[in-house]
Write an enzyme that holds these catalytic residues in place. Structure first.
Site, PDB file in Angstrom:
ATOM      1  N   SER A 106      17.100 -21.061 -16.822  1.00  0.00           N
ATOM      2  CA  SER A 106      15.652 -21.187 -16.961  1.00  0.00           C
ATOM      3  C   SER A 106      15.132 -20.285 -18.079  1.00  0.00           C
ATOM      4  O   SER A 106      15.514 -20.455 -19.233  1.00  0.00           O
ATOM      5  CB  SER A 106      14.979 -20.896 -15.612  1.00  0.00           C
ATOM      6  OG  SER A 106      13.635 -21.320 -15.616  1.00  0.00           O
ATOM      7  N   ASP A 241      16.058 -31.620 -10.821  1.00  0.00           N
ATOM      8  CA  ASP A 241      15.264 -30.467 -11.222  1.00  0.00           C
ATOM      9  C   ASP A 241      13.787 -30.872 -11.278  1.00  0.00           C
ATOM     10  O   ASP A 241      13.400 -31.709 -12.087  1.00  0.00           O
ATOM     11  CB  ASP A 241      15.724 -29.973 -12.600  1.00  0.00           C
ATOM     12  CG  ASP A 241      15.131 -28.631 -12.989  1.00  0.00           C
ATOM     13  OD1 ASP A 241      13.949 -28.388 -12.676  1.00  0.00           O
ATOM     14  OD2 ASP A 241      15.842 -27.829 -13.618  1.00  0.00           O
ATOM     15  N   HIS A 269      15.794 -26.956  -9.416  1.00  0.00           N
ATOM     16  CA  HIS A 269      15.631 -25.877 -10.390  1.00  0.00           C
ATOM     17  C   HIS A 269      15.911 -24.578  -9.649  1.00  0.00           C
ATOM     18  O   HIS A 269      15.029 -23.997  -9.013  1.00  0.00           O
ATOM     19  CB  HIS A 269      14.205 -25.884 -10.960  1.00  0.00           C
ATOM     20  CG  HIS A 269      14.035 -24.937 -12.111  1.00  0.00           C
ATOM     21  ND1 HIS A 269      14.414 -25.259 -13.392  1.00  0.00           N
ATOM     22  CD2 HIS A 269      13.572 -23.661 -12.168  1.00  0.00           C
ATOM     23  CE1 HIS A 269      14.171 -24.242 -14.199  1.00  0.00           C
ATOM     24  NE2 HIS A 269      13.672 -23.261 -13.477  1.00  0.00           N
TER      25      HIS A 269
END
Length: 290
Positions: A106, A241, A269
């Protein structure tokens, strides 16, 4: 038993960054870059040990405002994203590492992209997990799909947040926050509660950890493009995600020369769920064997 360095502090500008290594320093170095509002505890001990058992020297660290690294006033981070790039270089210097394989999730993936573009000699390869292009590409711009409406509602909510000074309340808030980003791979709330508790107990200011990365200044805009990345790149992306839908991983793969995409079926995610450790570790070890 996998050797561990124990926690140590590295100076980076006005900050001290807390880091820990697993494995033997003579092995290829893998540096783990975490996501926003998460300490290095989210790179779990067993995951790091198993990766190190693949003959890798694995280093994890607390981003600023997380864990035992320097903390700043809530809503007033005294640093920009450029400083987070510099922190990576400081850690490599602190561990006497010339170049490392960067594994970023991320926001950590965005940091890794900037490190390899600004300091290519310090990066042996990239693994980009659950992230999105941090700089422009060269192909015709295609609008990437937005986050799932349910996740967007979480970010947009003006409901009062938890009392981050209340340990029990904060831990439950972190667990439920992670649950909202999960895919169909079963969410292990007991495991996440254990991670959240460790993170809470190591973090100086939970309110700052949960706030400051979201209001961080971006610094100077990049003058480079994804196509300028020369390091071998592996993209790991969850097929479910909700923050950066799978097309974001595809975009990275299309723009970075020679990049390879491995879908993580059912993952949202999130840091790697334990059922996907075997696949991910196998891919990372194979990718970093160069």
């Amino acid at each position: 038993m996998t050797p561990r360095s124990g926690e140590r502090f590295v100076d980076s500008g006005d900050a001290q960054i807390c880091a820990e290594a697993f494995g033997r320093a003579s092995d290829p170095v893998v540096l783990l870059l975490g996501g926003a509002a998460t300490s290095m505890d989210f790179w779990e001990d067993e995951f790091c040990s198993r990766l190190a058992d693949g003959q890798r020297y694995v280093i994890r660290y607390d981003l600023r405002d997380t864990g035992r690294s320097t903390s700043y006033p809530v809503g007033e981070p005294g640093y920009t994203s450029e400083d987070l790039v510099d922190d990576v270089l400081a850690i490599l210097d602190g561990f006497s590492v010339k170049a490392a394989h960067l594994v970023g999730i991320s926001m950590g993936g965005a940091i890794a992209q900037r490190v390899v573009l600004d300091h290519p000699g310090r990066v042996s390869s990239l693994v980009l997990q659950s992230t999105t292009p941090a700089v422009a590409g060269t192909r015709e711009q295609v609008e990437l799909p937005p986050m799932d409406p349910k996740v967007a509602a979480v970010f947009a909510s003006d409901a009062p947040g938890p009392d981050w000074s209340d340990r029990a309340e904060a831990i439950e808030a972190m667990v439920e926050g992670e649950r909202s980003f999960a895919g169909s791979v079963p969410f292990d709330s007991k495991r996440m509660r254990r991670i959240a508790a460790r993170s809470y107990d190591r973090t100086a200011n939970m309110a700052a950890m949960q706030t400051n990365h979201w209001v961080l200044g971006s610094g100077e805009p990049a003058q480079t493009r994804l196509s300028d990345i020369a390091a071998p790149t592996l993209v790991l992306h969850g097929t479910e995600d909700p923050l950066f839908p799978y097309a974001h991983g595809e975009a990275l793969t299309e723009e970075i020369p020679g990049a390879r995409l491995v879908p993580l079926l059912g993952m949202g995610h999130q840091y790697l769920p334990e059922p996907l450790w075997g696949l991910a570790i196998e891919e990372i070890v194979a990718h970093t064997a160069r």
